[in-house]
Motif scaffolding. Sequence first.
Motif, PDB file in Angstrom:
ATOM      1  N   SER A  26     -24.719  63.640  51.843  1.00 11.69           N
ATOM      2  CA  SER A  26     -24.670  62.762  50.670  1.00 11.69           C
ATOM      3  C   SER A  26     -23.407  61.910  50.683  1.00 11.69           C
ATOM      4  O   SER A  26     -23.448  60.716  50.347  1.00 11.69           O
ATOM      5  N   SER A  27     -22.294  62.513  51.087  1.00 10.78           N
ATOM      6  CA  SER A  27     -21.032  61.763  51.158  1.00 10.78           C
ATOM      7  C   SER A  27     -21.125  60.637  52.181  1.00 10.78           C
ATOM      8  O   SER A  27     -20.644  59.523  51.946  1.00 10.78           O
ATOM      9  N   GLN A  28     -21.743  60.905  53.317  1.00 12.71           N
ATOM     10  CA  GLN A  28     -21.912  59.861  54.339  1.00 12.71           C
ATOM     11  C   GLN A  28     -22.804  58.739  53.817  1.00 12.71           C
ATOM     12  O   GLN A  28     -22.537  57.559  54.048  1.00 12.71           O
ATOM     13  N   GLU A  29     -23.870  59.092  53.114  1.00  4.54           N
ATOM     14  CA  GLU A  29     -24.761  58.080  52.553  1.00  4.54           C
ATOM     15  C   GLU A  29     -24.025  57.238  51.510  1.00  4.54           C
ATOM     16  O   GLU A  29     -24.191  56.014  51.457  1.00  4.54           O
ATOM     17  N   GLY A  33     -23.279  53.246  51.572  1.00  2.00           N
ATOM     18  CA  GLY A  33     -23.618  52.399  50.433  1.00  2.00           C
ATOM     19  C   GLY A  33     -22.424  51.594  49.957  1.00  2.00           C
ATOM     20  O   GLY A  33     -22.536  50.399  49.661  1.00  2.00           O
ATOM     21  N   ILE A  34     -21.263  52.245  49.907  1.00  2.29           N
ATOM     22  CA  ILE A  34     -20.043  51.544  49.491  1.00  2.29           C
ATOM     23  C   ILE A  34     -19.673  50.462  50.499  1.00  2.29           C
ATOM     24  O   ILE A  34     -19.262  49.358  50.107  1.00  2.29           O
ATOM     25  N   GLU A  35     -19.856  50.721  51.794  1.00  2.00           N
ATOM     26  CA  GLU A  35     -19.595  49.700  52.813  1.00  2.00           C
ATOM     27  C   GLU A  35     -20.522  48.503  52.635  1.00  2.00           C
ATOM     28  O   GLU A  35     -20.094  47.348  52.759  1.00  2.00           O
ATOM     29  N   GLN A  36     -21.784  48.764  52.325  1.00  2.00           N
ATOM     30  CA  GLN A  36     -22.730  47.669  52.103  1.00  2.00           C
ATOM     31  C   GLN A  36     -22.340  46.859  50.871  1.00  2.00           C
ATOM     32  O   GLN A  36     -22.422  45.632  50.872  1.00  2.00           O
ATOM     33  N   ILE A  37     -21.903  47.540  49.827  1.00  2.00           N
ATOM     34  CA  ILE A  37     -21.463  46.839  48.613  1.00  2.00           C
ATOM     35  C   ILE A  37     -20.237  45.990  48.921  1.00  2.00           C
ATOM     36  O   ILE A  37     -20.155  44.831  48.494  1.00  2.00           O
TER      37      ILE A  37
END
Length: 123
Positions: A26-29, A33-37
Amino acid sequence: QLSERFQTILNETHDASQLINEVSTSSQEQRQGIEQINTAVSRMDQVTQENAASSEETASAASELNSQSEKLQETVQQLEKLVGKTADSPSPTPNPSYQPKSSPFSAYRNATPADELFHSNLN
């Protein structure tokens, strides 16, 4: 009794290990997600800056066109003064009785392509 407790500890350790793996996944996901944002926000910032630059260029071009338009209006007014036209004088109207002078090409003025072909074969 000791082996049962050992088995219980082993099972609970296994369950805890699975939970830790799920948290890690979950942390990796979330990181992805934060990188995409962050990428999307950076791109929006870039587009915003490009739009601001484009707006400045457009405003500058509009100002230049406005200036040129004013100069053109002044030039037209000067030209009208030179030819004696005032704002109250009527626009010139064409003379309906005017007939252009005859020329050697008058016969071809209203000619069809077939007429042109016929006349060219006569010569």
